[in-house]
Design a protein around this motif. Structure first.
Motif, PDB file in Angstrom:
ATOM      1  N   GLY A  44     -36.331  13.315 -25.831  1.00 48.03           N
ATOM      2  CA  GLY A  44     -34.950  13.740 -25.038  1.00 48.03           C
ATOM      3  C   GLY A  44     -34.531  11.877 -25.123  1.00 48.03           C
ATOM      4  N   PHE A  56     -36.681  10.413 -16.765  1.00 47.08           N
ATOM      5  CA  PHE A  56     -37.303   9.432 -16.511  1.00 47.08           C
ATOM      6  C   PHE A  56     -38.387   8.299 -15.040  1.00 47.08           C
ATOM      7  CE2 PHE A  56     -34.929   7.956 -20.386  1.00 47.08           C
ATOM      8  CZ  PHE A  56     -36.010   7.424 -21.557  1.00 47.08           C
ATOM      9  N   GLN A 112     -34.594  19.186 -13.067  1.00 49.26           N
ATOM     10  CA  GLN A 112     -34.514  19.241 -14.348  1.00 49.26           C
ATOM     11  C   GLN A 112     -34.305  19.865 -15.821  1.00 49.26           C
ATOM     12  OE1 GLN A 112     -34.220  16.364 -15.339  1.00 49.26           O
ATOM     13  NE2 GLN A 112     -35.377  15.874 -17.277  1.00 49.26           N
ATOM     14  N   GLY A 125     -30.840  20.076 -17.518  1.00 53.38           N
ATOM     15  CA  GLY A 125     -30.975  20.126 -18.828  1.00 53.38           C
ATOM     16  C   GLY A 125     -29.869  21.123 -19.278  1.00 53.38           C
ATOM     17  N   HIS A 184     -36.599  19.051 -29.137  1.00 51.54           N
ATOM     18  CA  HIS A 184     -36.608  18.532 -27.021  1.00 51.54           C
ATOM     19  C   HIS A 184     -35.992  20.110 -26.436  1.00 51.54           C
ATOM     20  CE1 HIS A 184     -35.728  16.153 -23.004  1.00 51.54           C
ATOM     21  NE2 HIS A 184     -35.293  16.444 -23.303  1.00 51.54           N
ATOM     22  N   LEU A 185     -35.459  21.044 -26.788  1.00 57.07           N
ATOM     23  CA  LEU A 185     -34.911  22.619 -26.373  1.00 57.07           C
ATOM     24  C   LEU A 185     -36.736  23.272 -26.698  1.00 57.07           C
ATOM     25  CD1 LEU A 185     -33.193  25.010 -25.406  1.00 57.07           C
ATOM     26  CD2 LEU A 185     -32.241  24.769 -28.144  1.00 57.07           C
ATOM     27  N   PHE A 232     -25.000  14.616 -17.171  1.00 59.07           N
ATOM     28  CA  PHE A 232     -26.071  14.071 -18.656  1.00 59.07           C
ATOM     29  C   PHE A 232     -26.981  12.696 -17.959  1.00 59.07           C
ATOM     30  CE2 PHE A 232     -24.948  16.488 -22.471  1.00 59.07           C
ATOM     31  CZ  PHE A 232     -26.145  17.027 -22.468  1.00 59.07           C
ATOM     32  N   HIS A 279     -29.280  13.704 -15.666  1.00 60.72           N
ATOM     33  CA  HIS A 279     -31.278  14.345 -16.183  1.00 60.72           C
ATOM     34  C   HIS A 279     -31.762  13.104 -16.828  1.00 60.72           C
ATOM     35  CE1 HIS A 279     -32.617  17.477 -18.740  1.00 60.72           C
ATOM     36  NE2 HIS A 279     -32.855  16.755 -19.800  1.00 60.72           N
ATOM     37  N   LYS A 280     -30.984  12.461 -17.290  1.00 60.03           N
ATOM     38  CA  LYS A 280     -31.594  11.194 -18.220  1.00 60.03           C
ATOM     39  C   LYS A 280     -32.658  10.742 -16.953  1.00 60.03           C
ATOM     40  CE  LYS A 280     -28.480  10.862 -21.473  1.00 60.03           C
ATOM     41  NZ  LYS A 280     -27.405  10.151 -22.292  1.00 60.03           N
ATOM     42  N   VAL A 317     -26.080  20.705 -21.302  1.00 61.56           N
ATOM     43  CA  VAL A 317     -25.311  20.986 -22.544  1.00 61.56           C
ATOM     44  C   VAL A 317     -23.974  22.296 -22.941  1.00 61.56           C
ATOM     45  CG1 VAL A 317     -27.592  20.462 -24.090  1.00 61.56           C
ATOM     46  CG2 VAL A 317     -27.505  22.553 -22.876  1.00 61.56           C
TER      47      VAL A 317
END
Ligand code: HEM
Ligand code: HEM
Length: 172
Positions: free
Chosen positions: A95, A44, A16, A20, A132-133, A36, A39-40, A24
């Motif tokens: 996120g 979850f 993960q 990410g 988030h970062l 993305f 990643h998303k 980016v």
């Protein structure tokens, strides 16, 4: 079960973090959208596994720490583990806020539609992308301290804290 969740999630969290960072930095392309998406979705999945893990932990307690462990080490271990759990919840939540504020429609694993938790807002998107970062950086530091401590138990203290946690380790 606890060990399976621990190591399974450790692998997922590693993937993960890489997804990410790749998502980016990738140039704008269909591949970036795909990164993305994964990643998303994976974020979850980690969130759901965290809920299962905390529920499991409530019914099946972890074995006690070695009696010889000083109080400050116990406190440090518990505090860092609490921080790890908190970050595994705060990362998906922050996120989710970025995704909602950016007004990007999204279906988790192309199946579950994700409702927005905040209204569209560019400033919120930018602010929470930074939050988030920051959480991701903090997670890296906490995992490094956690793995370093596990190594110290194994090689310096020579107790069974790491050994009993390994997937092939015996039950204590
Ligand atoms: C354990 C879960 C998660 C971890 C460890 C994680 C980690 C990361 C990392 C390392 C980055 C790149 C650094 C940056 O922010 O610029 C990133 C970016 C991002 N993540 Fe996550 N993430 C997680 C969950 C999620 C979830 C569930 C979502 C969305 C629903 C999400 C949405 C995003 C978005 C939109 C970005 C880009 C932010 C930007 O434009 O700078 N993440 N994530
Ligand atoms: C993303 C990576 C990781 C995360 C998020 C994580 C998280 C956690 C958490 C939250 C606990 C506490 C379990 C409880 O509720 O009692 C734990 C326990 C433990 N972890 Fe990790 N961990 C990760 C990686 C690692 C690595 C790489 C190692 C070893 C090098 C490791 C070794 C251990 C050990 C030995 C324990 C048991 C400690 C005890 O008996 O109290 N973990 N981990």
């Amino acid at each position: 079960m606890a060990r399976g969740l621990h190591w399974g999630m450790a692998v997922l969290v590693g993937v993960q973090l890489a997804l990410g960072a790749m998502a980016v930095t990738w140039r704008v392309s269909p591949a970036k959208v795909e990164l993305f998406f994964w990643h998303k979705s994976l974020g979850f999945l980690i969130f759901a596994l965290l809920a299962l893990r905390l529920a499991w932990r409530a019914v099946d307690r972890a074995p006690p720490l070695p009696a010889a462990m000083p109080d400050w080490e116990r406190t440090a271990a518990r505090a860092n583990q609490a921080l790890l759990y908190a970050l595994l919840a705060l990362l998906p939540l922050s996120g989710w806020i970025v995704n909602s504020a950016a007004n990007v429609p999204f279906r988790i694993f192309r199946i579950v539609p994700l409702p927005a938790i905040v209204p569209p807002d560019e400033a919120v998107t930018r602010a929470f992308a930074r939050v988030h970062l920051g959480f991701a950086m903090l997670l890296l530091l906490a995992v490094a301290a956690h793995a370093g401590a596990a190594w110290r138990h194994h090689r310096v203290r020579r107790d069974d804290v790491l050994a009993r946690m390994l997937p092939w380790g015996g039950r204590t």
